[in-house]
Design a protein around this motif. Structure first.
Motif, PDB file in Angstrom:
ATOM      1  N   GLY A  12       7.674  -5.927 -22.143  1.00  0.00           N
ATOM      2  CA  GLY A  12       6.910  -6.371 -20.982  1.00  0.00           C
ATOM      3  C   GLY A  12       6.900  -5.423 -19.798  1.00  0.00           C
ATOM      4  N   GLN A  13       7.777  -4.418 -19.804  1.00  0.00           N
ATOM      5  CA  GLN A  13       7.763  -3.450 -18.706  1.00  0.00           C
ATOM      6  C   GLN A  13       6.611  -2.451 -18.909  1.00  0.00           C
ATOM      7  N   HIS A  14       6.235  -1.804 -17.822  1.00  0.00           N
ATOM      8  CA  HIS A  14       5.164  -0.808 -17.898  1.00  0.00           C
ATOM      9  C   HIS A  14       5.449   0.311 -16.901  1.00  0.00           C
ATOM     10  N   LEU A  15       4.737   1.409 -17.074  1.00  0.00           N
ATOM     11  CA  LEU A  15       4.831   2.525 -16.129  1.00  0.00           C
ATOM     12  C   LEU A  15       3.491   3.234 -16.107  1.00  0.00           C
ATOM     13  N   LEU A  16       2.899   3.312 -14.912  1.00  0.00           N
ATOM     14  CA  LEU A  16       1.647   4.035 -14.720  1.00  0.00           C
ATOM     15  C   LEU A  16       1.903   5.199 -13.771  1.00  0.00           C
ATOM     16  N   LEU A  17       1.426   6.369 -14.185  1.00  0.00           N
ATOM     17  CA  LEU A  17       1.585   7.573 -13.377  1.00  0.00           C
ATOM     18  C   LEU A  17       0.237   8.252 -13.202  1.00  0.00           C
ATOM     19  N   LEU A  18       0.005   8.825 -12.020  1.00  0.00           N
ATOM     20  CA  LEU A  18      -1.148   9.686 -11.775  1.00  0.00           C
ATOM     21  C   LEU A  18      -0.637  11.108 -11.639  1.00  0.00           C
TER      22      LEU A  18
ATOM     23  N   LYS B   8       1.746  10.141  -8.000  1.00  0.00           N
ATOM     24  CA  LYS B   8       1.834   8.708  -7.718  1.00  0.00           C
ATOM     25  C   LYS B   8       2.350   8.020  -8.977  1.00  0.00           C
ATOM     26  N   GLU B   9       3.272   7.067  -8.798  1.00  0.00           N
ATOM     27  CA  GLU B   9       3.832   6.405  -9.973  1.00  0.00           C
ATOM     28  C   GLU B   9       4.194   4.957  -9.666  1.00  0.00           C
ATOM     29  N   GLU B  10       4.498   4.228 -10.735  1.00  0.00           N
ATOM     30  CA  GLU B  10       4.864   2.806 -10.666  1.00  0.00           C
ATOM     31  C   GLU B  10       3.768   1.977  -9.992  1.00  0.00           C
ATOM     32  N   LEU B  11       2.517   2.284 -10.366  1.00  0.00           N
ATOM     33  CA  LEU B  11       1.389   1.505  -9.861  1.00  0.00           C
ATOM     34  C   LEU B  11       1.418   0.091 -10.459  1.00  0.00           C
ATOM     35  N   PRO B  12       0.952  -0.911  -9.711  1.00  0.00           N
ATOM     36  CA  PRO B  12       0.942  -2.277 -10.251  1.00  0.00           C
ATOM     37  C   PRO B  12      -0.037  -2.405 -11.412  1.00  0.00           C
TER      38      PRO B  12
ATOM     39  N   LYS C  39      -1.849  -6.456 -23.744  1.00  0.00           N
ATOM     40  CA  LYS C  39      -3.137  -6.312 -23.074  1.00  0.00           C
ATOM     41  C   LYS C  39      -2.882  -5.848 -21.647  1.00  0.00           C
ATOM     42  N   ALA C  40      -3.443  -4.693 -21.307  1.00  0.00           N
ATOM     43  CA  ALA C  40      -3.290  -4.117 -19.976  1.00  0.00           C
ATOM     44  C   ALA C  40      -4.660  -3.942 -19.340  1.00  0.00           C
ATOM     45  N   HIS C  41      -4.790  -4.419 -18.117  1.00  0.00           N
ATOM     46  CA  HIS C  41      -6.058  -4.335 -17.390  1.00  0.00           C
ATOM     47  C   HIS C  41      -5.992  -3.123 -16.457  1.00  0.00           C
ATOM     48  N   LEU C  42      -6.704  -2.067 -16.825  1.00  0.00           N
ATOM     49  CA  LEU C  42      -6.646  -0.796 -16.098  1.00  0.00           C
ATOM     50  C   LEU C  42      -7.836  -0.682 -15.152  1.00  0.00           C
ATOM     51  N   PRO C  43      -7.622  -0.766 -13.837  1.00  0.00           N
ATOM     52  CA  PRO C  43      -8.759  -0.678 -12.903  1.00  0.00           C
ATOM     53  C   PRO C  43      -9.332   0.737 -12.835  1.00  0.00           C
ATOM     54  N   TRP C  44     -10.637   0.828 -12.619  1.00  0.00           N
ATOM     55  CA  TRP C  44     -11.285   2.144 -12.511  1.00  0.00           C
ATOM     56  C   TRP C  44     -10.649   2.975 -11.406  1.00  0.00           C
ATOM     57  N   ASN C  45     -10.107   2.331 -10.414  1.00  0.00           N
ATOM     58  CA  ASN C  45      -9.489   3.041  -9.292  1.00  0.00           C
ATOM     59  C   ASN C  45      -8.361   3.974  -9.734  1.00  0.00           C
TER      60      ASN C  45
END
Length: 228
Positions: free
Chosen positions: A114-120, A129-133, A148-154
């Motif tokens: 259930g954990q996640h990690l998003l990085l730019l 930039k990291e640990e985006l919601p 299922k992950a909802h990835l915003p265009w932003n």
């Protein structure tokens, strides 16, 4: 040979398309599906392969993962549904969305616990930039999991046009690194280690084919703030 599924209808009825396509027709919308059939260095995986689906979401892409559940290594100590630093040290499925013009990319890491990690990243391995919601749901069974992950265009860099995906599991000497687009055999060097940031081996991602030929990628306030 590309690591993508052939074209199917929702009930797996074959429909005609170019053999290189990875588009599925599900109801009234299109879906892209990718299957991770090889290790990072091009050997066949020894288990049911991980699949990743991409389809249009309200304000971005819905990323769907279907994967074996190894439960190795054990779960991270972080709260499910929240970002977790260095998630790549655990059992994860990863997707990288790249603009090859700028070498800017979005890295998405999803864990069966259930954990996640998003990085730019702007430039190879240069995280800004990291640990985006993230809105991320997991269904975990005894031997497989779905996410299922909802990835915003932003979150997507301008002109996103390349893609690669990876899966990692196991501990110690049994750690396995798998790639949708592996390092070609002729590029391998003795003693080489897995490196998921080999951007030159990413392959085309046709978002217009998914979203419609008239679609334009929405501007990103986040990425715009990097250049201002």
């Amino acid at each position: 040979m590309e690591d993508v599924s052939s074209l199917h209808k929702e009930r797996h009825e074959v429909i005609t398309a170019a053999s290189s396509s990875n588009f599925l027709l599900a109801g009234e919308y299109m879906k892209m599906e990718f299957t991770i059939k090889h290790t990072w260095d091009g050997l066949p995986v020894s288990h049911e392969p991980v699949t990743i689906g991409l389809k249009s979401d309200n304000a971005g892409l819905l990323m769907e993962v279907n994967a074996p559940f190894f439960n190795d290594p054990p779960a991270p100590l972080g709260e499910p549904g929240k970002p977790f630093s260095r998630l790549w040290d655990y059992e994860v499925v990863e997707a990288f969305f790249l603009s090859d013009r700028t070498e800017q990319y979005l890295e998405v890491e999803l864990c069966p616990h259930g954990q996640h990690l998003l990085l730019l990243l702007s430039g190879k391995r240069r995280v800004w930039k990291e640990e985006l919601p993230l809105e991320f749901e997991v269904t975990r069974m005894k031997t497989k999991w779905e996410g299922k992950a909802h990835l915003p265009w932003n979150y997507f860099p301008p002109c996103t046009n390349k893609f690669n995906a990876f899966a990692i599991h196991g501990s110690g000497e049994g750690r396995k690194y798998e790639a949708l687009h592996p390092v070609p055999q002729h590029e391998l060097q003795e003693g080489q280690k897995p490196d998921f940031h080999r951007l030159e081996f990413f392959k085309d991602l046709n978002l217009k084919g998914l979203m419609g030929e008239d679609w334009k990628q929405p501007e990103s306030d986040i990425w715009k703030s990097l250049t201002n």
